[in-house]
Motif scaffolding. Structure first.
Motif, PDB file in Angstrom:
ATOM      1  N   TYR A   1       0.765  -1.224   0.106  1.00 54.77           N
ATOM      2  CA  TYR A   1       0.085  -0.053   0.032  1.00 54.77           C
ATOM      3  C   TYR A   1       0.813   1.164   0.190  1.00 54.77           C
ATOM      4  CZ  TYR A   1      -3.656   3.214   0.891  1.00 54.77           C
ATOM      5  OH  TYR A   1      -4.763   4.219   0.950  1.00 54.77           O
ATOM      6  N   ASP A   2       0.748   2.052  -1.056  1.00 56.92           N
ATOM      7  CA  ASP A   2       1.450   3.190  -1.294  1.00 56.92           C
ATOM      8  C   ASP A   2       0.691   4.319  -0.621  1.00 56.92           C
ATOM      9  OD1 ASP A   2       3.604   2.083  -2.423  1.00 56.92           O
ATOM     10  OD2 ASP A   2       2.890   2.829  -4.376  1.00 56.92           O
ATOM     11  N   VAL A   3       1.217   5.217   0.550  1.00 51.98           N
ATOM     12  CA  VAL A   3       0.305   6.458   1.003  1.00 51.98           C
ATOM     13  C   VAL A   3       0.741   7.668   0.013  1.00 51.98           C
ATOM     14  CG1 VAL A   3      -0.043   7.765   2.724  1.00 51.98           C
ATOM     15  CG2 VAL A   3       0.257   5.428   3.082  1.00 51.98           C
ATOM     16  N   TRP A   4      -0.223   8.058  -0.726  1.00 47.92           N
ATOM     17  CA  TRP A   4       0.118   9.343  -1.365  1.00 47.92           C
ATOM     18  C   TRP A   4      -0.036  10.492  -0.720  1.00 47.92           C
ATOM     19  CZ3 TRP A   4      -3.538   8.402  -6.624  1.00 47.92           C
ATOM     20  CH2 TRP A   4      -2.776   7.256  -6.944  1.00 47.92           C
ATOM     21  N   MET A   5      -1.131  10.711   0.189  1.00 54.86           N
ATOM     22  CA  MET A   5      -1.128  11.918   1.017  1.00 54.86           C
ATOM     23  C   MET A   5      -2.037  11.210   2.479  1.00 54.86           C
ATOM     24  SD  MET A   5      -2.414  15.043  -1.101  1.00 54.86           S
ATOM     25  CE  MET A   5      -3.648  14.115  -2.207  1.00 54.86           C
ATOM     26  N   SER A   6      -1.692  11.896   3.468  1.00 58.00           N
ATOM     27  CA  SER A   6      -2.245  11.677   4.849  1.00 58.00           C
ATOM     28  C   SER A   6      -2.091  12.868   5.708  1.00 58.00           C
ATOM     29  CB  SER A   6      -1.565  10.268   5.469  1.00 58.00           C
ATOM     30  OG  SER A   6      -2.180  10.220   6.652  1.00 58.00           O
ATOM     31  N   PHE A   7      -3.091  13.386   6.078  1.00 56.47           N
ATOM     32  CA  PHE A   7      -3.266  14.742   6.900  1.00 56.47           C
ATOM     33  C   PHE A   7      -4.455  15.043   7.537  1.00 56.47           C
ATOM     34  CE2 PHE A   7      -4.588  15.277   2.403  1.00 56.47           C
ATOM     35  CZ  PHE A   7      -5.778  16.017   2.557  1.00 56.47           C
ATOM     36  N   PRO A   8      -4.338  15.739   8.621  1.00 55.98           N
ATOM     37  CA  PRO A   8      -5.527  16.159   9.495  1.00 55.98           C
ATOM     38  C   PRO A   8      -6.604  16.845   8.542  1.00 55.98           C
ATOM     39  CG  PRO A   8      -3.610  16.455  10.572  1.00 55.98           C
ATOM     40  CD  PRO A   8      -3.087  16.443   9.145  1.00 55.98           C
ATOM     41  N   ALA A   9      -7.810  16.798   9.117  1.00 52.80           N
ATOM     42  CA  ALA A   9      -8.858  17.404   8.419  1.00 52.80           C
ATOM     43  C   ALA A   9      -8.886  18.800   9.022  1.00 52.80           C
ATOM     44  CB  ALA A   9     -10.239  16.657   8.772  1.00 52.80           C
ATOM     45  N   GLY A  10      -9.714  19.707   8.475  1.00 54.49           N
ATOM     46  CA  GLY A  10      -9.979  20.936   9.013  1.00 54.49           C
ATOM     47  C   GLY A  10      -8.646  21.816   9.096  1.00 54.49           C
ATOM     48  N   ALA A  11      -7.530  21.754   8.112  1.00 51.76           N
ATOM     49  CA  ALA A  11      -6.545  22.749   8.012  1.00 51.76           C
ATOM     50  C   ALA A  11      -5.561  22.548   9.086  1.00 51.76           C
ATOM     51  CB  ALA A  11      -6.861  23.911   7.835  1.00 51.76           C
ATOM     52  N   ARG A  12      -5.748  21.581  10.116  1.00 43.34           N
ATOM     53  CA  ARG A  12      -4.688  21.493  11.414  1.00 43.34           C
ATOM     54  C   ARG A  12      -3.300  21.061  10.770  1.00 43.34           C
ATOM     55  NH1 ARG A  12      -6.382  17.277  14.805  1.00 43.34           N
ATOM     56  NH2 ARG A  12      -7.609  16.461  12.977  1.00 43.34           N
ATOM     57  N   THR A  13      -2.458  20.971  11.592  1.00 43.31           N
ATOM     58  CA  THR A  13      -1.195  20.548  11.152  1.00 43.31           C
ATOM     59  C   THR A  13      -1.115  19.230  11.666  1.00 43.31           C
ATOM     60  OG1 THR A  13      -0.021  21.353  12.955  1.00 43.31           O
ATOM     61  CG2 THR A  13      -0.200  22.864  11.094  1.00 43.31           C
ATOM     62  N   SER A  14      -0.244  18.336  11.322  1.00 49.33           N
ATOM     63  CA  SER A  14       0.296  17.080  12.082  1.00 49.33           C
ATOM     64  C   SER A  14       0.636  17.091  13.100  1.00 49.33           C
ATOM     65  CB  SER A  14       0.953  16.168  11.114  1.00 49.33           C
ATOM     66  OG  SER A  14       0.088  15.783   9.648  1.00 49.33           O
ATOM     67  N   ALA A  15       1.332  18.065  13.378  1.00 49.62           N
ATOM     68  CA  ALA A  15       2.103  18.365  14.833  1.00 49.62           C
ATOM     69  C   ALA A  15       1.005  18.741  15.924  1.00 49.62           C
ATOM     70  CB  ALA A  15       2.968  19.427  14.685  1.00 49.62           C
ATOM     71  N   GLU A  16      -0.204  19.384  15.389  1.00 53.87           N
ATOM     72  CA  GLU A  16      -1.608  19.553  16.373  1.00 53.87           C
ATOM     73  C   GLU A  16      -2.110  18.612  16.374  1.00 53.87           C
ATOM     74  OE1 GLU A  16      -2.292  24.310  14.917  1.00 53.87           O
ATOM     75  OE2 GLU A  16      -2.851  22.839  13.708  1.00 53.87           O
ATOM     76  N   ALA A  17      -2.210  17.549  15.397  1.00 51.10           N
ATOM     77  CA  ALA A  17      -3.226  16.477  15.676  1.00 51.10           C
ATOM     78  C   ALA A  17      -2.422  15.530  16.558  1.00 51.10           C
ATOM     79  CB  ALA A  17      -3.318  15.956  14.377  1.00 51.10           C
ATOM     80  N   TRP A  18      -1.258  15.319  16.371  1.00 48.99           N
ATOM     81  CA  TRP A  18      -0.498  14.349  17.210  1.00 48.99           C
ATOM     82  C   TRP A  18       0.022  15.030  18.389  1.00 48.99           C
ATOM     83  CZ3 TRP A  18      -0.753   9.506  16.051  1.00 48.99           C
ATOM     84  CH2 TRP A  18      -1.066   9.004  14.803  1.00 48.99           C
ATOM     85  N   LYS A  19      -0.380  16.165  18.798  1.00 48.24           N
ATOM     86  CA  LYS A  19       0.320  16.611  20.235  1.00 48.24           C
ATOM     87  C   LYS A  19      -0.025  15.675  21.141  1.00 48.24           C
ATOM     88  CE  LYS A  19       0.642  21.070  22.718  1.00 48.24           C
ATOM     89  NZ  LYS A  19       0.216  22.308  22.698  1.00 48.24           N
ATOM     90  N   ASP A  20      -1.081  15.168  21.269  1.00 44.34           N
ATOM     91  CA  ASP A  20      -1.488  14.217  22.340  1.00 44.34           C
ATOM     92  C   ASP A  20      -2.021  12.938  21.443  1.00 44.34           C
ATOM     93  OD1 ASP A  20      -2.648  12.506  24.286  1.00 44.34           O
ATOM     94  OD2 ASP A  20      -4.262  13.808  25.001  1.00 44.34           O
ATOM     95  N   PRO A  21      -1.170  12.088  21.411  1.00 46.93           N
ATOM     96  CA  PRO A  21      -1.564  10.956  20.435  1.00 46.93           C
ATOM     97  C   PRO A  21      -2.444   9.822  21.244  1.00 46.93           C
ATOM     98  CG  PRO A  21       0.729  10.522  21.613  1.00 46.93           C
ATOM     99  CD  PRO A  21       0.192  11.746  21.996  1.00 46.93           C
ATOM    100  N   GLN A  22      -2.875  10.034  22.277  1.00 52.85           N
ATOM    101  CA  GLN A  22      -3.677   9.163  22.793  1.00 52.85           C
ATOM    102  C   GLN A  22      -5.314   9.928  22.723  1.00 52.85           C
ATOM    103  OE1 GLN A  22      -3.447   5.943  24.021  1.00 52.85           O
ATOM    104  NE2 GLN A  22      -1.257   6.329  23.099  1.00 52.85           N
ATOM    105  N   ALA A  23      -5.619  11.239  22.311  1.00 54.21           N
ATOM    106  CA  ALA A  23      -6.368  12.017  22.121  1.00 54.21           C
ATOM    107  C   ALA A  23      -7.632  11.266  21.661  1.00 54.21           C
ATOM    108  CB  ALA A  23      -6.402  13.276  21.612  1.00 54.21           C
ATOM    109  N   LYS A  24      -7.506  10.376  20.855  1.00 50.34           N
ATOM    110  CA  LYS A  24      -8.760   9.848  20.206  1.00 50.34           C
ATOM    111  C   LYS A  24      -8.812   8.418  20.432  1.00 50.34           C
ATOM    112  CE  LYS A  24      -9.165  12.835  16.235  1.00 50.34           C
ATOM    113  NZ  LYS A  24      -9.886  12.906  14.524  1.00 50.34           N
ATOM    114  N   GLU A  25      -8.120   7.913  21.343  1.00 54.28           N
ATOM    115  CA  GLU A  25      -8.210   6.561  21.846  1.00 54.28           C
ATOM    116  C   GLU A  25      -9.521   6.568  22.917  1.00 54.28           C
ATOM    117  OE1 GLU A  25      -6.432   3.862  21.143  1.00 54.28           O
ATOM    118  OE2 GLU A  25      -5.069   4.885  19.615  1.00 54.28           O
ATOM    119  N   ASP A  26     -10.160   5.356  22.509  1.00 61.30           N
ATOM    120  CA  ASP A  26     -11.407   5.087  23.386  1.00 61.30           C
ATOM    121  C   ASP A  26     -10.878   4.634  24.777  1.00 61.30           C
ATOM    122  OD1 ASP A  26     -13.961   5.354  21.783  1.00 61.30           O
ATOM    123  OD2 ASP A  26     -12.664   4.016  20.497  1.00 61.30           O
ATOM    124  N   PHE A  27      -9.768   4.422  24.819  1.00 58.96           N
ATOM    125  CA  PHE A  27      -9.291   3.444  26.156  1.00 58.96           C
ATOM    126  C   PHE A  27      -7.951   3.737  26.292  1.00 58.96           C
ATOM    127  CE2 PHE A  27      -9.669   0.181  23.265  1.00 58.96           C
ATOM    128  CZ  PHE A  27      -8.521  -0.852  23.598  1.00 58.96           C
TER     129      PHE A  27
END
Length: 919
Positions: A333-359
Motif C-alpha cells: 500500500y502506497d500512501v500518497w497523502m495523509s493529513f488532518p482534516a480542518g486545516a490542522r497541522t500534523s504536529a497539532e493532531a499528534w500533540k496528544d497521541p492518545q486524544a482519540k483513543e477510546d481507552f
C-alpha cells in the motif's frame, strides 16, 4: 530496531542488515452471537395475564436470562438486565397477590374488593415500571453476529438504487463527483446504511494541504494536484454519505439485488490485509456516530488499479489517499497523502497521541506456555481504562496465527469477537485484527478487564537444536502506536525444563514443575512493549556500574550455521572456522554491551532499567531488536574476526561495534523516550545510528567514526530502484511512508536512519565548546535534559526542537529569534543537500597574528538556505576550532584576523555538515 506492533510497518521491517564486521574487540571501555433480545414491551403485554402457572414459568425464564451461564445474557445491555431483575420482582409480587386473593376468597366474602385492590396494585406497579424503564422503548440493537455478518457479507437493497448526475461528495479536501451512472446501497443493519456500489463515470480531485504532501503526491502520481477519472466505486461508511447522496438523487426500483460488486471488493480488501469491516462494526454499534464517523471511497481507475480515499474520525490524520500496488509476489500500500482534516497541522493532531483513543491499557497479566516444538499458548488479562464513553467495539492487534478461542470480561462472561483469518505462511498477510464486542459500552470512570485465551504456531520459529526465533510483536493483544503509551507487565512463562527463558522486566521467581520451568517477570516501571526469548543458552554475566548485563547465547549453531560448518569440516570449503556457535563469544559480548551502557549513560543520562539481557538471533534473521531491558542481536555479531572472514563476511565495525551499540542505545531511544507518531520515529532510529557511530569513535578512533559518517552520506546520495536520490524521496519527518513501490524496500532505513543520525550529529558539533575541558558538555546537557523531560514518555519532533532551543548557543541563532526553525525546516521537515565551495588564504601580520581572507559559496539548494558552519584552524599537526561561520546567503565573504600563527583554515573537518564540500 525497536519492537513494535505489526500494524506499524516502520517497525516490522528488519534493521539495515549488518554487512561490515570488525577485528577482535578490545577491553578499552569498561463469535459468539446470541438470539434476539426480548423487549420489555412484549413482556409487559403478557404481564397482564392473571395466570399463576404462566407467572411461575415466566419467573423461571427470567431466572435463566439473569444467570451468568445464559448465552443470551452475554448480549443483553446492562439496562435490560436491570429491567429483567425488576420484572422478576414484579411477577413475584403479583404471584403473592394471587395467593393472598385465594386466601381472602376462602376466609372472607370480600372478593370483589380484594380483586380491585390487586388491579390497583398492578396498575401502580406497571406505571412505576414503565416510568423507570423508558430506555426499553428504544429498539434493542441486534446481536453483534448479525451486524458482523451483514457487514462482511453485504446484500444490496433493490429499493435504494438511483441514477446519478453530477452528484457531489466532499470530505475535507477530497471532492468526488459521480458524473453519470448508477449507485445502489446495501441493506442497512442496526438502522445504519453502510455500503454502496457505483458504476458509471466519475472524477475525484484532491488539493494537497501543504508542500510536504504535495511533494509526496508528485512522487507517486507526477501530479501537483490529484485529478483522476474513475469508472466504478465502492463506498463504505458510517457517516452521512447516504444522506448526502439522497439529497441529490431520486430513488428507482430497478436495482439489482444480486449485484455482488460491493461484496467482492470487501473480500478483496480482506485478502490484502486491509479489511474495513472491524472499523465499520465500531461505527455501526457506537452510541456516538459523529465521533466514530468513517468514510472509505474505493475507486476503480479506467484500465488501472484501485485508489482509496478515506476520512476516519478516529485517526489523528483523518484524511488518507493511496493505493495498493503489485510488488513482486505481493501488494504494497502506497500512501500518497495523509493529513488532518480542518486545516490542522500534523504536529497539532499528534500533540496528544492518545486524544482519540477510546481507552488506554493500564496493565497486562500474561500466563504463557512455550514448547520445544515452537508452539505458544497464552491467557492474557488486559486491564483497560476508558478515556471516552460510548464505544462497544474495541480493536486490538494479535498475530493471526495465534487463534483465539475465548475472550471474557471482568465478570467472566464470554464476549463476541472477530479475528482476521489465519495467515499461516501466506506471504500477503490477512491482517492481525481482533474486534471485541463488549457486553455494554465503555463508561468513563469504570475500568474493565478483558481476558484473551489463544494458542498457535508460527509466532515462534524453530531454527535448529535449541534455537528459536520469537517474533518481534503480535504475541499478545496490543493497540497500534503502542510506543506512545506505557503499561505494567506481569508475565509468567512455562517453558521446557531444559531451556532457559529470558523476558522483559525483573525476574521474580523460578521453579521447576515436572518437565516445565516456570518463571515470573514483572516490569519495574510501565513499558511500551514486552518480549521474550528462550533456547539452549549459555549465560555470561557482566556489569556496567550497578546495571547487570546478561548474555544469553545459543550453545548450538542454528540449522544454517550448522550446514556451513559441515561444509568446512567436509573439506568442500577451505579454511578453519571452529565451532560456529554464539556461546563462544558470550563473555566478550558482555564486556562490549557493558561498555555501551557506560558511554551512553555518560552522554544521555542513567540507563533506565536495572539490567540488560542480550540474546542471539538465528543467522537467517539478520537484524537486531530492542525491547525494554532485552535485546535480540543477530548471531553474526557473535562470530569472531576469523570466522567472519572465512565465511565471507567482510571485516569492519558495522557488524560489531556499531551494530551492538546501535541496538543497545534503543534502551534510551524508543524505550526511555518513545515517539508520538510515525512522523517522530526518526528520533529513535536516527538517534540510534548516531549512538552507534559515537561508540565507534570511542571504541575505535575518530578516523573510523568519520568513515562511518561519510558512508551515511553516501547512502543519502544513492539511488532507489527508480533512480531517485534517496535524500530526495521526502523529509525524514515522513517516517514509514518513505517505503513504497516507487522507492524500494531499503529506502526507509537509508533515509530515516542515516539522515536522522546526521541531524543529531550536526547539532552535536554546533554545540561543541572548545574552551571547556569537556568540549561535549553542552551536548550532554541537552541530551540528558531531553531524556529527563520525556522519561518513559513519548516525544514529538516539536518536543525535541523545544529542547534544542533551550540549549542552543548564540552561534546557532541564525534568525535572531532564539528559534531553530531554520534548521528543522531544512533538515527535518525539508529536503536538500547543499554544495559548498570554500577557499581561504592565511597571511601572517607584523604583530604575530594571522589574517584570513576567503569566500564560501553555496549551490544546489534554495537561496533562503542557512547553515552554521564550524571553522577550523591548523597549526602543524594540531587542529583547533576557531568559531562558527554564519552562512545565510549563497555567497559569504570571510575576512578576519586572529591571534597567533596558523597555517591554514578549513571547514567540515569532522563531517560537520550534511553537505558536499570542496575546499
Amino acid at each position: 530496531m525497536i519492537a513494535a506492533s505489526k500494524s506499524s510497518p516502520e517497525c516490522n521491517a528488519s534493521d539495515r542488515t549488518p554487512k561490515l564486521p570488525v577485528r577482535t574487540t578490545k577491553n578499552v571501555l569498561r463469535e459468539t452471537s446470541s438470539r434476539a433480545e426480548p423487549t420489555l414491551k412484549s413482556a409487559a403485554r403478557f404481564f397482564s395475564r392473571p395466570s399463576s402457572t404462566w407467572l411461575i414459568a415466566t419467573i423461571a425464564c427470567l431466572d435463566y436470562l439473569n444467570s451468568p451461564h445464559s448465552p443470551e445474557r452475554a448480549v443483553l445491555p446492562i439496562p435490560y438486565l436491570v429491567q429483567l431483575r425488576y420484572l422478576k420482582l414484579v411477577f413475584l409480587v403479583h404471584r403473592a397477590a394471587l395467593a393472598c386473593e385465594a386466601q381472602t376468597m376462602y376466609f372472607l366474602a370480600g372478593y370483589r374488593e380484594t380483586s380491585m385492590i390487586r388491579r390497583a396494585f398492578l396498575s401502580i406497579v406497571l406505571a412505576s415500571l414503565f416510568a423507570a424503564c423508558n430506555y426499553a422503548q428504544a429498539p434493542a440493537p441486534p446481536p453483534a453476529a448479525i451486524v458482523w455478518n451483514a457487514l462482511s457479507s453485504p446484500a444490496m437493497d433493490p429499493a435504494k438504487s438511483a441514477h446519478t448526475e453530477n452528484v457531489e461528495i466532499a470530505r475535507d479536501r477530497v471532492h468526488i463527483t459521480l458524473i453519470d451512472g448508477t449507485i445502489q446501497f446495501a441493506q442497512p443493519v442496526n438502522g445504519v446504511t453502510f455500503g454502496a456500489a457505483f458504476h458509471g463515470k466519475g472524477r475525484v480531485r484532491v488539493e494537497p494541504p501543504n508542500p510536504i504532501e504535495a511533494q509526496q503526491l508528485k512522487l507517486h502520481t507526477k501530479q501537483d494536484k490529484l485529478d483522476i477519472p474513475f469508472t466504478d466505486a465502492t463506498f463504505s461508511f458510517t457517516d452521512g454519505f447516504a444522506d448526502d447522496v439522497a439529497k441529490q438523487v431520486k430513488w428507482q426500483t430497478s436495482g439489482t439485488p444480486n449485484d455482488d460488486f460491493y461484496a467482492k471488493r470487501q473480500k478483496d480488501r480482506e485478502d490484502l490485509g486491509e479489511s474495513a469491516v472491524p472499523r465499520l462494526l465500531q461505527g455501526v454499534l457506537s452510541t456516538d456516530r459523529v465521533r466514530t464517523a468513517y468514510f472509505l471511497a474505493d475507486l476503480k481507475l479506467a484500465g488501472r488499479d484501485w485508489v482509496e480515499f478515506h476520512e476516519d474520525a478516529l485517526d489523528p490524520e483523518e484524511i488518507g489517499v493511496g493505493r495498493w500496488v503489485d510488488v513482486g509476489p505481493f501488494k504494497l500500500y502506497d500512501v500518497w497523502m495523509s493529513f488532518p482534516a480542518g486545516a490542522r497541522t500534523s504536529a497539532e493532531a499528534w500533540k496528544d497521541p492518545q486524544a482519540k483513543e477510546d481507552f488506554s491499557i493500564r496493565s497486562y497479566r500474561i500466563d504463557a506456555g512455550v514448547t520445544s516444538g515452537a508452539e505458544l499458548n497464552a491467557t492474557a488479562r488486559v486491564d483497560i481504562e476508558p478515556r471516552l464513553s460510548g464505544q462497544s467495539v474495541l480493536i486490538f492487534d494479535l498475530d493471526s496465527n495465534l487463534r483465539l478461542d475465548s475472550i471474557k470480561d471482568s465478570t467472566g462472561s464470554a464476549l463476541s469477537f472477530y479475528q482476521s483469518r489465519e495467515n499461516k505462511d501466506r506471504f500477503q498477510s490477512y491482517g492481525n485484527y481482533v474486534a471485541v464486542v463488549l457486553a455494554r459500552p465503555l463508561r468513563l470512570g469504570e475500568p474493565q478487564s478483558l481476558e484473551f485465551h489463544y494458542a498457535g504456531k508460527r509466532a515462534i520459529r524453530k531454527a535448529g537444536s535449541g534455537n528459536y526465533f520469537c517474533e518481534s510483536s503480535g504475541w499478545y493483544p496490543e493497540r497500534p502506536n503502542s510506543f506512545s503509551a506505557r503499561a505494567d507487565f506481569d508475565l509468567t512463562f512455562h517453558s521446557p525444563k531444559n531451556a532457559v527463558l529470558v523476558a522483559t522486566g525483573e525476574k521474580t521467581s523460578e521453579t521447576v514443575e515436572g518437565n516445565s520451568r516456570v518463571t515470573t517477570w514483572k516490569s519495574e516501571i510501565p513499558l511500551a512493549v514486552a518480549g521474550f526469548g528462550y533456547g539452549d543458552y549459555k549465560v555470561a554475566n557482566d556489569k556496567a556500574g550497578e546495571v547487570a548485563v546478561d548474555i544469553y547465547a545459543n550453545r548450538q549453531p542454528d540449522d544454517l550455521m550448522a550446514q556451513v560448518q559441515r561444509i568446512f569440516e567436509s573439506g568442500a570449503a577451505r579454511g578453519a572456522v571452529g565451532t560456529l556457535t554464539p556461546s563462544a563469544m558470550a563473555k566478550t559480548m558482555g564486556q562490549e554491551i557493558a561498555n555501551t551502557i557506560r558511554l551512553f549513560s555518560l552522554y544521555f543520562g542513567p540507563y533506565p532499567y536495572k539490567h540488560l539481557s542480550v540474546t542471539s538471533l538465528p543467522i537467517s534473521y539478520s537484524y537486531g531488536q530492542g525491547w525494554p531491558g532485552l535485546i535480540y542481536l543477530w548471531s553474526g555479531s557473535f562470530l569472531d574476526a576469523t570466522q567472519r572472514h572465512e565465511i565471507g563476511l567482510p571485516d569492519g565495525v558495522q557488524l560489531t561495534d556499531f551494530f551492538r551499540a546501535r541496538e543497545s542505545s534503543h534502551q534510551w531511544w524508543g524505550h526511555r523516550v518513545g515517539w508520538k507518531s510515525y512522523h517522530d520515529q526518526w528520533l529513535s532510529e536516527g538517534f540510534a545510528d548516531f549512538s552507534g557511530i559515537l561508540y565507534v569513535q570511542y571504541r575505535q578512533n575518530m578516523k573510523e567514526a568519520l568513515t562511518r559518517w561519510r558512508k551515511e552520506k553516501e547512502l543519502l546520495h544513492n539511488k532507489d530502484i527508480n533512480g531517485h536520490a534517496i535524500e530526495s524521496l521526502g523529509p525524514i519527518w515522513m517516517g514509514r511512508r518513505i517505503r513504497s513501490s516507487v522507492t524500494g524496500p531499503a529506502s526507509y532505513q537509508d533515509l530515516i536512519y542515516s539522515k536522522g543520525a546526521y541531524v543529531l550529529h550536526m547539532l552535536h558539533l554546533q554545540l561543541v565548546d572548545p574552551r571547556n575541558p569537556d568540549p561535549d558538555h553542552l551536548f550532554k546537557d541537552m541530551m540528558r535534559d531531553y531524556c529527563k523531560t520525556f522519561d518513559n514518555k513519548p516525544a514529538s519532533t516539536e518536543d525535541f526542537k523545544a529542547i534544542v532551543e533551550k540549549h542552543m548557543t548564540r552561534g546557532m541563532d541564525l534568525d535572531g529569534n532564539h528559534k531553530m526553525d531554520w534548521f528543522f525546516n531544512q533538515y527535518v521537515y525539508g529536503m536538500g543537500i547543499p554544495q559548498y565551495n570554500f577557499h581561504a588564504s592565511v597571511e601572517a601580520t607584523p604583530d604575530g597574528k594571522s589574517h584570513i581572507k576567503g569566500e564560501i559559496t553555496r549551490s544546489g539548494v534554495p537561496d533562503t538556505w542557512k547553515d552554521a558552519i564550524p571553522l577550523y584552524a591548523h597549526m602543524g599537526d594540531k587542529t583547533v576550532r576557531l568559531g562558527t561561520l554564519t552562512a545565510t546567503h549563497s555567497s559569504e565573504p570571510l575576512d578576519a584576523t586572529v591571534p597567533g600563527k596558523i597555517d591554514r583554515v578549513s571547514i567540515n573537518d569532522y563531517e560537520d555538515l550534511l553537505a558536499d564540500v570542496k575546499q
